[in-house]
Design a protein around this motif. Structure first.
Motif, mmCIF file in Angstrom:
data_model
loop_
_atom_site.group_PDB
_atom_site.id
_atom_site.type_symbol
_atom_site.label_atom_id
_atom_site.label_comp_id
_atom_site.label_asym_id
_atom_site.label_seq_id
_atom_site.Cartn_x
_atom_site.Cartn_y
_atom_site.Cartn_z
ATOM 1 N N LEU A 13 0.792 -1.295 -0.031
ATOM 2 C CA LEU A 13 -0.091 -0.053 -0.029
ATOM 3 C C LEU A 13 0.852 1.326 -0.069
ATOM 4 C CD1 LEU A 13 -2.937 -0.872 2.393
ATOM 5 C CD2 LEU A 13 -2.887 -0.803 0.190
ATOM 6 N N LEU A 14 1.841 1.117 0.726
ATOM 7 C CA LEU A 14 2.748 2.593 0.695
ATOM 8 C C LEU A 14 3.643 2.596 -0.646
ATOM 9 C CD1 LEU A 14 4.399 2.006 4.307
ATOM 10 C CD2 LEU A 14 2.776 3.681 3.559
ATOM 11 N N LEU A 15 4.080 1.374 -1.124
ATOM 12 C CA LEU A 15 4.589 1.480 -2.516
ATOM 13 C C LEU A 15 3.646 2.121 -3.496
ATOM 14 C CD1 LEU A 15 7.077 0.696 -4.129
ATOM 15 C CD2 LEU A 15 5.897 -1.452 -4.556
ATOM 16 N N ILE A 16 2.316 1.851 -3.526
ATOM 17 C CA ILE A 16 1.361 2.474 -4.253
ATOM 18 C C ILE A 16 1.115 3.788 -4.155
ATOM 19 C CG2 ILE A 16 -1.243 2.347 -5.021
ATOM 20 C CD1 ILE A 16 -0.895 -0.833 -4.240
ATOM 21 N N THR A 17 1.165 3.979 -2.812
ATOM 22 C CA THR A 17 1.027 5.667 -2.468
ATOM 23 C C THR A 17 2.193 6.365 -2.901
ATOM 24 O OG1 THR A 17 -0.199 4.838 -0.413
ATOM 25 C CG2 THR A 17 0.667 7.166 -0.308
ATOM 26 N N ALA A 18 3.461 5.824 -2.834
ATOM 27 C CA ALA A 18 4.535 6.465 -3.221
ATOM 28 C C ALA A 18 4.612 6.708 -4.867
ATOM 29 C CB ALA A 18 5.978 5.677 -3.261
ATOM 30 N N VAL A 19 3.894 5.843 -5.627
ATOM 31 C CA VAL A 19 3.915 6.140 -7.013
ATOM 32 C C VAL A 19 2.579 6.874 -7.522
ATOM 33 C CG1 VAL A 19 3.340 4.913 -9.173
ATOM 34 C CG2 VAL A 19 4.845 3.513 -7.476
ATOM 35 N N ALA A 20 1.534 6.873 -6.698
ATOM 36 C CA ALA A 20 0.359 7.484 -6.702
ATOM 37 C C ALA A 20 0.650 9.200 -6.640
ATOM 38 C CB ALA A 20 -0.681 6.984 -6.133
ATOM 39 N N LEU A 21 1.366 9.263 -5.603
ATOM 40 C CA LEU A 21 1.623 10.716 -5.352
ATOM 41 C C LEU A 21 2.352 11.463 -6.302
ATOM 42 C CD1 LEU A 21 2.436 10.570 -1.493
ATOM 43 C CD2 LEU A 21 0.190 11.792 -2.461
ATOM 44 N N GLY A 22 3.336 10.382 -7.051
ATOM 45 C CA GLY A 22 4.172 11.155 -8.057
ATOM 46 C C GLY A 22 3.315 11.255 -9.584
ATOM 47 N N THR A 23 2.653 10.118 -9.760
ATOM 48 C CA THR A 23 1.903 10.246 -11.081
ATOM 49 C C THR A 23 0.806 11.293 -11.076
ATOM 50 O OG1 THR A 23 0.558 8.318 -10.120
ATOM 51 C CG2 THR A 23 2.477 7.672 -11.503
ATOM 52 N N LEU A 24 0.240 11.320 -9.960
ATOM 53 C CA LEU A 24 -0.873 12.451 -10.328
ATOM 54 C C LEU A 24 -0.220 13.824 -10.433
ATOM 55 C CD1 LEU A 24 -0.916 14.750 -7.465
ATOM 56 C CD2 LEU A 24 -1.866 12.631 -6.362
ATOM 57 N N LEU A 25 1.240 14.066 -10.490
ATOM 58 C CA LEU A 25 1.583 15.564 -10.883
ATOM 59 C C LEU A 25 1.268 15.982 -12.176
ATOM 60 C CD1 LEU A 25 4.888 15.166 -8.833
ATOM 61 C CD2 LEU A 25 3.160 16.759 -8.319
ATOM 62 N N ASN A 26 1.307 14.781 -13.177
ATOM 63 C CA ASN A 26 1.412 15.385 -14.430
ATOM 64 C C ASN A 26 -0.212 15.606 -14.862
ATOM 65 O OD1 ASN A 26 0.755 14.780 -17.709
ATOM 66 N ND2 ASN A 26 2.934 14.724 -17.621
ATOM 67 N N PRO A 27 -1.223 14.817 -14.673
ATOM 68 C CA PRO A 27 -2.483 15.310 -14.727
ATOM 69 C C PRO A 27 -2.960 16.263 -13.990
ATOM 70 C CG PRO A 27 -2.628 13.061 -13.458
ATOM 71 C CD PRO A 27 -1.222 13.308 -13.972
ATOM 72 N N LEU A 28 -2.484 16.496 -12.741
ATOM 73 C CA LEU A 28 -2.854 17.844 -11.786
ATOM 74 C C LEU A 28 -2.517 19.144 -12.578
ATOM 75 C CD1 LEU A 28 -4.564 18.193 -9.302
ATOM 76 C CD2 LEU A 28 -2.610 17.862 -8.029
ATOM 77 N N ASN A 29 -1.206 18.845 -12.891
ATOM 78 C CA ASN A 29 -0.550 20.148 -13.341
ATOM 79 C C ASN A 29 -1.217 20.517 -14.913
ATOM 80 O OD1 ASN A 29 1.580 21.790 -11.553
ATOM 81 N ND2 ASN A 29 1.735 19.384 -11.363
ATOM 82 N N THR A 30 -1.580 19.467 -15.705
ATOM 83 C CA THR A 30 -2.214 19.543 -16.884
ATOM 84 C C THR A 30 -3.394 20.512 -16.833
ATOM 85 O OG1 THR A 30 -1.459 17.542 -17.516
ATOM 86 C CG2 THR A 30 -3.438 18.517 -18.841
ATOM 87 N N PHE A 181 8.808 11.201 -2.658
ATOM 88 C CA PHE A 181 10.057 11.062 -2.541
ATOM 89 C C PHE A 181 10.634 10.302 -1.213
ATOM 90 C CE2 PHE A 181 14.301 12.492 -1.236
ATOM 91 C CZ PHE A 181 14.968 12.200 -2.575
ATOM 92 N N VAL A 182 10.071 10.655 -0.124
ATOM 93 C CA VAL A 182 10.134 9.980 0.894
ATOM 94 C C VAL A 182 10.052 8.247 0.792
ATOM 95 C CG1 VAL A 182 10.045 9.690 3.408
ATOM 96 C CG2 VAL A 182 10.307 11.891 2.582
ATOM 97 N N LEU A 183 8.720 8.296 0.385
ATOM 98 C CA LEU A 183 8.258 6.809 0.405
ATOM 99 C C LEU A 183 9.151 6.014 -0.560
ATOM 100 C CD1 LEU A 183 4.580 7.357 0.842
ATOM 101 C CD2 LEU A 183 6.033 6.336 2.485
ATOM 102 N N ALA A 184 9.358 6.701 -1.811
ATOM 103 C CA ALA A 184 10.067 5.962 -2.856
ATOM 104 C C ALA A 184 11.417 5.549 -2.598
ATOM 105 C CB ALA A 184 9.947 6.798 -4.224
ATOM 106 N N TRP A 185 12.167 6.574 -1.779
ATOM 107 C CA TRP A 185 13.518 6.416 -1.215
ATOM 108 C C TRP A 185 13.578 5.288 -0.354
ATOM 109 C CZ3 TRP A 185 18.085 8.724 -2.848
ATOM 110 C CH2 TRP A 185 19.134 8.396 -2.017
ATOM 111 N N LYS A 186 12.839 5.052 0.670
ATOM 112 C CA LYS A 186 12.811 3.778 1.558
ATOM 113 C C LYS A 186 12.375 2.615 1.006
ATOM 114 C CE LYS A 186 11.673 4.900 5.887
ATOM 115 N NZ LYS A 186 10.963 5.135 7.074
ATOM 116 N N LEU A 187 11.282 2.835 -0.054
ATOM 117 C CA LEU A 187 10.679 1.503 -0.289
ATOM 118 C C LEU A 187 11.039 0.972 -1.575
ATOM 119 C CD1 LEU A 187 6.892 2.429 0.604
ATOM 120 C CD2 LEU A 187 8.300 0.642 1.918
#
Length: 456
Positions: A13-30, A181-187
């Motif tokens: 779940l934490l791994l999915i969260t790390a990826v989700a927080l990063g991947t939303l940056l493109n559509p959100l900033n779009t 960044f924090v979650l990806a660095w650790k996980l």
């Protein structure tokens, strides 16, 4: 040992969260920037056609960046590319608010687009390699997460503009960047040593693809002053050259052999291009229209645009259960019909229209978005094998950005010099025609594996 499954589940779940927080940056900033276009026009003394380059270049960089960065993640390591993406988004988000001119702002947005494009393919690759059970559910969560974040963009942008100014839209990225960044660095595990090199990239294919997309963009933008036939001719010629060139490559940038062998998948990409052309025309056209013609402030605009995001989120779980039972086609029939209905309902909006009327019309388009987004994603995987998932997903995202480029070109042509209710109605008619084409493509779609399994 009894806690081991729970611990692994928590890590997943934490791994999915790390990826989700990063991947939303493109559509959100779009889409967050859509509510700020009026303010940017005032700050930099621009027309809508000028400011639309802020949208078009972001899409262009994303369309090219997604497959390039996906290839890099395979060659040089997913964690490295994911972290590189976060770094580029951080740099651009820091510098964009201090842009001395509009040209600098476009440059920083391009860096942001390339960085956020690196995050999606590397993050998806990490999920596929680390999560072996319930993988489809994990990928589905990420797909829905990235899709709905785009719908929330205008509402978030409206609130940020109300309490600050357009630079706050860029600064809003930092909590997501930090968490990812924090979650990806650790996980994320360390990348294995790879033998990949820049020479493994199909750079001529990248160049040809970039030139082709850019030329089509120039052609669509020429609609404001009439059709440019020479730009159309060059665009078609470049498309043919790209196809023939990639056909001969053993490791092509765009796998045209895959597209030629999978006609159903190719038509799904065409439908997804049309879906995004309509969706982003609404997401970018309506906020500017509401502020310019209906005289709403950014906060009111954000609240009205929340109708699209809200109804997309509400219907998505219901659509998911329906697709599990009946397959993708029924949901797409409802979704594409709702696009036609919703865009035609835009025609009842007049000058000084009721806020309630506008809200209810956009609710129909929000429902359409919920049905179409999940329906298109599941339809794609009905027609590709597990081994083809990577290439199919990459081309799916490229199709999304081609659709968004088409939408920005349409808006530049219609809203370039002035925004009126008449221009809104012209947009509605064009989007309704695209909706009819989407409906026809859905009707010819064969029954997928999901529907066949449910019928047994």
């Amino acid at each position: 040992m009894a806690n081991e499954p729970a611990r692994m589940h928590k890590n997943e779940l934490l791994l999915i969260t790390a990826v989700a927080l990063g991947t939303l940056l493109n559509p959100l900033n779009t889409t967050m920037i859509s509510v700020a276009l009026t303010r940017l026009q005032e700050d930099f003394h621009l027309t809508f056609a000028d400011v639309s380059w802020l949208i078009s270049t972001y899409y262009l960089a994303s369309a090219i960046g997604q497959p390039v960065m996906g290839k890099w993640s395979d060659l040089f390591g997913r964690k490295r590319v994911f972290m590189l993406g976060l770094l580029l988004v951080t740099v651009s988000s820091c510098l964009a608010p201090m842009s001395p001119s509009f040209g600098w702002l476009i440059g920083f947005r391009i860096i942001q687009a390339v960085g956020s494009s690196a995050i999606f393919p590397s993050g998806m690759g990490m999920i596929r390699s680390r999560i072996t059970s319930n993988q489809a559910r994990a990928l589905g969560i990420l797909s829905i997460f990235s899709s709905t974040s785009a719908a929330f963009g205008p509402s978030l942008g409206g609130f940020l503009l109300h309490y600050g100014d357009w630079p706050l839209i860029f600064l809003f990225n930092f909590p997501f960047i930090a968490g990812s960044f924090v979650l990806a660095w650790k996980l994320f595990p360390r990348d294995p040593k790879t033998s990949g090199s820049m020479a493994d990239m199909d750079w001529w294919g990248v160049l040809l693809f970039s030139a082709t997309i850019f030329m089509w963009l120039l052609f669509f933008l020429s609609f404001e002053d009439g059709i440019s036939w020479w730009k159309l001719a060059v665009s078609v010629a470049l498309t043919v050259v790209l196809y023939k060139f990639e056909l001969r490559k053993s490791k092509p940038f765009i796998d045209v052999v895959f597209l030629r062998k999978n006609v159903n998948v190719s038509l799904i990409y065409v439908q997804f291009i049309l879906t995004n052309a309509v969706f982003y025309s609404i997401m970018f056209g309506m906020p500017s229209y509401l502020q310019r013609v209906q005289q709403m402030d950014p906060q009111q605009t954000g609240l009205v645009m929340l109708s699209i995001a809200g109804f997309s989120v509400v219907v998505t779980p219901l659509v998911g259960r329906w697709i599990d039972r009946s397959g993708s086609k029924p949901s797409l029939l409802v979704g594409t019909s709702a696009v036609v209905l919703g865009t035609l309902l835009l025609l009842i909006i007049r000058d000084q229209a009721s806020v309630v009327t506008i809200f209810l019309v956009l609710c129909v388009l929000g429902i359409a978005n919920g049905f179409n987004n999940l329906g298109m994603q599941t339809a794609l995987y009905d027609f590709v094998s597990r081994e083809e998932t990577g290439i199919a997903s990459g081309l799916f995202m490229t199709s999304r950005f081609i659709g968004t480029i088409l939408s920005s070109s349409l808006l530049a042509a219609l809203f370039g010099k002035n925004i009126t209710t008449s221009h809104l109605h012209s947009m509605a008619w064009i989007c309704a025609i695209l909706g009819v084409l989407m409906l026809l493509l859905t009707l010819r779609m064969p029954r997928g594996k999901r529907a066949a399994a449910a019928a047994k």
